[in-house]
Design an enzyme around this catalytic site. Structure first.
Site, PDB file in Angstrom:
ATOM      1  N   LYS A  68       0.740  -1.593   0.404  1.00  0.00           N
ATOM      2  CA  LYS A  68       0.343  -0.181   0.151  1.00  0.00           C
ATOM      3  C   LYS A  68       0.884   1.494  -0.147  1.00  0.00           C
ATOM      4  O   LYS A  68       0.460   2.191  -0.393  1.00  0.00           O
ATOM      5  CB  LYS A  68      -1.341   0.055   1.425  1.00  0.00           C
ATOM      6  CG  LYS A  68      -1.936  -1.453   0.757  1.00  0.00           C
ATOM      7  CD  LYS A  68      -2.870  -1.045   1.989  1.00  0.00           C
ATOM      8  CE  LYS A  68      -3.591  -2.754   2.067  1.00  0.00           C
ATOM      9  NZ  LYS A  68      -4.383  -2.971   3.472  1.00  0.00           N
TER      10      LYS A  68
ATOM     11  N   GLN B  17      -5.235  -1.756   9.113  1.00  0.00           N
ATOM     12  CA  GLN B  17      -4.575  -3.407   9.324  1.00  0.00           C
ATOM     13  C   GLN B  17      -5.468  -4.281   9.410  1.00  0.00           C
ATOM     14  O   GLN B  17      -5.202  -4.195  10.806  1.00  0.00           O
ATOM     15  CB  GLN B  17      -3.479  -2.798   8.356  1.00  0.00           C
ATOM     16  CG  GLN B  17      -2.827  -4.790   7.843  1.00  0.00           C
ATOM     17  CD  GLN B  17      -3.267  -4.767   6.371  1.00  0.00           C
ATOM     18  OE1 GLN B  17      -3.144  -3.966   5.627  1.00  0.00           O
ATOM     19  NE2 GLN B  17      -3.476  -5.938   6.232  1.00  0.00           N
TER      20      GLN B  17
ATOM     21  N   ASP C 186     -11.335   1.967   2.825  1.00  0.00           N
ATOM     22  CA  ASP C 186     -11.782   1.073   2.764  1.00  0.00           C
ATOM     23  C   ASP C 186     -13.204   0.228   2.911  1.00  0.00           C
ATOM     24  O   ASP C 186     -13.446  -1.112   2.783  1.00  0.00           O
ATOM     25  CB  ASP C 186     -11.543   0.364   4.088  1.00  0.00           C
ATOM     26  CG  ASP C 186     -10.231  -0.877   3.875  1.00  0.00           C
ATOM     27  OD1 ASP C 186      -9.833  -0.898   3.493  1.00  0.00           O
ATOM     28  OD2 ASP C 186      -9.422  -1.027   5.529  1.00  0.00           O
TER      29      ASP C 186
END
Length: 282
Positions: free
Chosen positions: A52, A96, A119
């Protein structure tokens, strides 16, 4: 021979489009920024976070890293998120997963501002997808729609079958296919006579977490097969939820593992972060 859908090439196109738009924003004095929180040092999470960061660097998005110890308390983690929510220099917040067992994932996801939920996991984002309102869409399903469309495949009127009902892939995937006017069936672990349903599918999306579970006998001749799974099988080779060798001869188009759905997730994360920055500066 089926068309092998090249997720690497398509994701690269999307990242290039994001890069160009980020450059335009920077000329206006706006620099998109993504805050990435990784609790602890899980090796798989470290690889994902690293990928990322590389994508941020490529597209010109600022990456702000937070790597608290795995013993951080839930309240301490929520306090970090609260600070990032009010930080005007941060456009997107990503935590995460998975998190240590003593921290509630649902509480953490709910703590992220929907305006920064790149997300697409917040309940408000999920509700927006369900009702057709504007909001962030989870990156993997959004990437799959791009894979299908950019391969020149029309979804409208097609019989679409999604195997898996997770909040991250299965459910949002079904909603996105429905939004594209597909006729959608969701299958799961309790589905009876799975094969009879999957063999009707013009578009089959497989996200069940079982290596090579779906072989050619589950697939309709000429179907589009999207494999979301990723596993390390025998000889440490990567494989998906679909048995590629038996599925590929029957499919019209199919995603490989690796190099299919995987690269799209990060590309769509970059796109979501760009959209968050544009919305914040409108």
């Amino acid at each position: 021979m089926a068309i092998i859908i090249d997720g690497k090439a398509i994701s690269q196109s999307i990242k290039d489009e994001v890069k160009a738009e980020v450059a335009e924003l920077k000329e206006q004095g706006i620099t998109p920024a993504l805050a990435v929180i990784q609790v602890g040092s899980d090796p798989a999470s470290t690889v994902y976070v690293g990928n990322k960061k590389k994508a941020c660097e490529y597209t010109g998005i600022i990456s702000k890293s937070f790597n608290p110890d795995e013993n951080i308390t839930e309240s301490e983690l929520l306090a970090i998120i609260k600070e990032l929510n009010i930080d005007p220099t941060v456009n997107g917040i990503l935590v995460q997963l998975p998190l240590p067992k003593h921290i509630s994932e649902s509480k953490v996801i709910a703590a992220i501002s929907p305006e920064k939920d790149v997300d697409g996991f917040h309940v408000q984002s999920a509700g927006a997808l369900m009702t057709g309102e504007k909001g962030f869409v989870p990156c993997t399903p959004a990437g799959i729609i791009e894979l299908i469309k950019r391969t020149g495949i029309d979804i409208e009127g097609k019989e679409c079958v999604v195997i898996g009902r997770s909040n991250i892939v299965g459910k949002p995937m079904a909603m996105l296919l429905l939004k594209e006017n597909g006729t959608v069936t969701i299958c799961h672990s309790r589905t009876k006579d799975l094969k009879s349903i999957t063999k009707r599918a013009d578009i089959l999306v497989v996200a069940i977490g079982k290596p090579k579970f779906i072989d050619g006998s589950y697939i309709k001749e000429g179907a589009v097969v999207i494999d979301v799974g990723i596993h390390r099988g025998e000889n440490k080779k990567l494989c998906g939820d679909v048995d590629f060798e038996t599925a590929e001869p029957k499919a019209y188009a199919i995603t490989p593992v690796p190099g299919g759905v995987g690269p799209m997730t990060i590309a769509m994360l970059m796109k979501n972060c760009l959209e968050a920055a544009k919305a914040a500066n409108m």
